[in-house]
Design an enzyme around this catalytic site. Structure first.
Site: not given
Length: 747
Positions: A107, A259
């Site tokens: 992300d 992430h």
């Protein structure tokens, strides 16, 4: 490009008649390029800054996160189902990843530091992943998005600037999706059907606040992808802990959340390099989401207008980043140079004051200078001022002759002087030919070897001429700059110009004197050696700044040019914005012309080349180039005030103002001026400085577009008097005594 030479004043009458006969509408609808270009330039810079702020989530970003709410409106099959939610075509269903299949998701990227490392690790272990990108990051780093697609990974949307969609209207959600798709299309030429809401986690965490937005996104054709295994790498718990949390149990399939942006992802990269081979050894396959689900690819190509729209968007974002980056770097460099200049001004002006105020100071071996001098007063329609000007000269305590050269005045200026019938005052009449021609005519008729030049709206103190000519005791001195003061400083615009004269002009002149590269002898009060003038060909009409032109010519001829602080002259500064504009526009444009005319001084060597090596670059940088970037300071200031960080912005502005206030206070102390006028300094920085920016910018545009600028006569009131000539009436005695005290040496 060289600035075009000015239109001579001899054509003033013809110019007025042509303008009078021109149709009014033609003039009204004319839009000069020298106005259009500055406006377009400032607009473009502002637009670039706003675009960069938008893309970097500095403006229009929403950082609110809604607290957890009830979930009674969320279907049970969604809360207990898999991490992939399909609400397309009005249906509601969920999907899970099959056993022995892992879908790695990253992300908040792409990130220029960590995304390449993640991609390298995935490539090394022959694994695929899904990258949920934000539109802001994709717009800034399109090359990384292209690499993701090229290496076989899948792309999903993670909104444009990461807001909580529960706070957004349907239109706001559409905007987030379309902006991110546009960035993706411009970067990689594709669009995607995968979506992950910001601040989402597992399916059982969906509540009444987030469920409506998930359903709406599905109605727009998107699969919502949550996760069922969270590595919590954003907490930086350590490599071992990231691997433990990312590993599914009992061979189950999973969507793993990681992430590649949003901070230091070193632990994520290290964990990934161990995690991939360890689970591959256990039979897991790392696939894209559609591969794991056996579904059609989430990517579809973008063509036609949509593709070009995306490419244009990415190009503009890249351009805004580069342009603003260059501007910020330029401002940093200019800011540093300005601070260095302030430091030099303080040090060197103080050194100049200490040198010339020593009790045993002598300008040269021939001191004191007592020989008579000639004062030239070029006058064009100075009926309101000329009597005070001439009477102040006659009151001089140094032997002088006064030549008033009437340059074709139509208001009776010459007659006024003749009717005074003052001793030592002569009037020379000529047809209107411009100030340089009038001064050359005066030099030709002067009886003495030292020539003092002044403006027809200026008044001298009794000691001005004596103080002005003392530096000629040094035979190397070819010209002397006096101390021009604003006489009408009790009005706001006059007060601002008073600060400018004391701080900007006279501090500069002290510094330039020490450096040996004085750029300008002010037209209001300057003195020249006749032989120096003759050697450089006299006053030239090549530029609109004949005083700067002649000063630079004297430097190049090897003469010294110095500053006499006690040679005070009181001049009438413009009292209206329009008059001020006309004056400064001519000064700026004329200075540019003079710099261009004497540009070859940079290549000259020897003592005469000192001005070219130091003075010309210094003047060019701080009087012509640096001010062009100065408006950006105010643009960034306004940007910071509106969009933040407001406190830091205000602090920075107050810091700059404090530095200027210190310099101004020091300049006022050196010039023995009353400090009360500095109360208007903050307003000067807000309003007056902006006008000077626009004047210089327009001068640049006039030069670059080949425009012509004619000499413009300023309107005078004749209200200025020298302190020494003020009658000592009761109401003025205090002011006069204050002025005398202020003129006493400091220290």
């Amino acid at each position: 490009m060289a600035p075009r030479s000015n239109r001579r004043r001899s054509g003033r009458a013809d110019g007025r008649s042509r303008r009078a006969s021109a149709p009014v509408n033609a003039r009204r609808h004319r839009l000069p390029m020298r106005w259009v270009l500055p406006v377009l330039l400032l607009t473009a810079v502002t637009a670039m800054l706003m675009l960069r702020g938008y893309v970097h989530s500095e403006i229009f970003a929403d950082y609110r996160v809604r607290p957890e709410a009830a979930a009674d409106q969320v279907p049970e099959e969604i809360r207990t189902g898999g991490p992939v939610i399909d609400t397309r075509n009005g249906g509601v269903s969920s999907l899970s990843v099959p056993r022995q299949r892992l879908v790695l998701t990253f992300d908040d990227g792409p990130d220029p530091t960590w995304t390449p490392k993640v991609l390298d690790t995935l490539k090394r272990h022959d694994a695929h992943a899904v990258f949920f990108i934000t539109g802001t990051m994709a717009s800034q780093y399109p090359d990384l998005v292209r690499r993701m697609v090229r290496e076989g990974h899948e792309i999903g949307l993670h909104t444009f600037n990461h807001p909580d969609l529960s706070y957004k209207s349907w239109g706001g959600i559409d905007w987030q999706l379309s902006q991110t798709q546009m960035a993706l299309g411009g970067a990689a030429g594709i669009r995607t059907s995968l979506f992950r809401p910001p601040y989402s986690s597992f399916a059982d965490a969906i509540d009444n606040a987030s469920w409506p937005s998930i359903k709406y996104v599905g109605s727009r054709g998107y699969l919502t992808v949550l996760n069922d295994t969270d590595s919590e790498d954003w907490k930086k718990p350590g490599v071992d802990e990231i691997i433990r949390r990312a590993t599914p149990k009992n061979g189950e399939g999973a969507i793993v959340l990681m992430h590649d942006s949003g901070g230091d992802r070193r632990q994520t990269v290290e964990a990934l390099d161990r995690f991939l081979p360890e689970l591959q050894a256990k039979g897991y396959k790392f696939q894209n989401l559609t591969e794991a689900l056996g579904a059609p690819s989430a990517h579809t190509p973008v063509t036609g207008a949509e593709l070009w729209k995306g490419r244009a968007w990415v190009f503009l974002v890249q351009a805004s980043d580069k342009v603003t980056g260059v501007l910020v770097a330029g401002l940093a460099v200019v800011g540093t140079l300005v601070l260095v200049r302030f430091g030099l001004m303080l040090l060197l002006s103080g050194a100049h004051a200490r040198r010339v105020r020593r009790k045993n100071f002598r300008w040269g071996p021939n001191a004191p200078v007592t020989e008579p001098v000639t004062v030239l007063v070029p006058a064009y329609n100075e009926a309101k001022c000329i009597e005070k000007t001439v009477r102040s000269l006659v009151a001089s305590d140094h032997p002088i002759e006064v030549l008033v050269i009437d340059d074709g005045s139509s208001d009776g200026t010459a007659r006024i002087v003749e009717d005074l019938n003052l001793p030592g005052v002569r009037v020379i009449r000529q047809l209107n030919a411009g100030k340089p021609a009038a001064l050359n005519r005066g030099v030709a008729n002067a009886r003495h070897d030292i020539i003092v030049m002044m403006d027809g709206d200026t008044v001298f103190e009794p000691s001005t001429v004596r103080e002005l000519v003392q530096p000629f005791a040094d035979p190397r001195v070819g010209a002397v700059a006096g101390n021009a003061k604003v006489g009408n400083k009790n009005k706001l615009i006059g007060s601002w110009q008073h600060i400018e004269y004391v701080m900007g002009f006279n501090l500069d002149r002290r510094m330039y004197d020490i450096l040996g590269c004085m750029p300008t002898i002010p037209g209001a009060v300057g003195a020249f050696r006749r032989s120096a003038l003759e050697r450089v060909g006299g006053m030239s009409d090549d530029t609109l700044a004949e005083d700067t032109d002649i000063t630079m010519a004297l430097h190049r001829d090897g003469w010294r040019v110095v500053y006499a602080e006690n040679a005070r002259a009181w001049t009438e500064a413009p009292e209206s914005v329009r008059q001020l504009w006309s004056q400064r526009y001519r000064w700026s444009y004329g200075t540019m012309q003079a710099i261009w005319k004497h540009r070859r001084a940079i290549m000259e060597r020897g003592p005469s080349g000192r001005f070219g090596r130091i003075g010309l670059p210094f003047v060019s940088l701080f009087m012509v180039v640096a001010p062009l970037l100065a408006p950006l300071i105010d643009i960034f200031l306004l940007y910071g005030l509106v969009f933040g960080p407001t406190q830091k912005t205000i602090g920075a502005w107050l810091g700059v103002l404090a530095v200027q206030a210190v310099c101004a206070a020091y300049a006022f102390r050196l010039d023995r001026e009353k400090m009360r006028h500095l109360l208007s300094l903050p307003l000067q920085q807000i309003f007056y400085r902006q006008l000077m920016y626009v004047v210089l910018l327009r001068s640049w545009m006039t030069a670059l577009t080949g425009g012509r600028l004619r000499w413009q006569k300023l309107r005078r009131t004749g209200a200025v008097e020298a302190p020494g000539s003020i009658p000592r009436q009761r109401t003025q005695s205090t002011e006069s005594s204050d002025s005398e005290r202020e003129r006493r040496p400091v220290g």
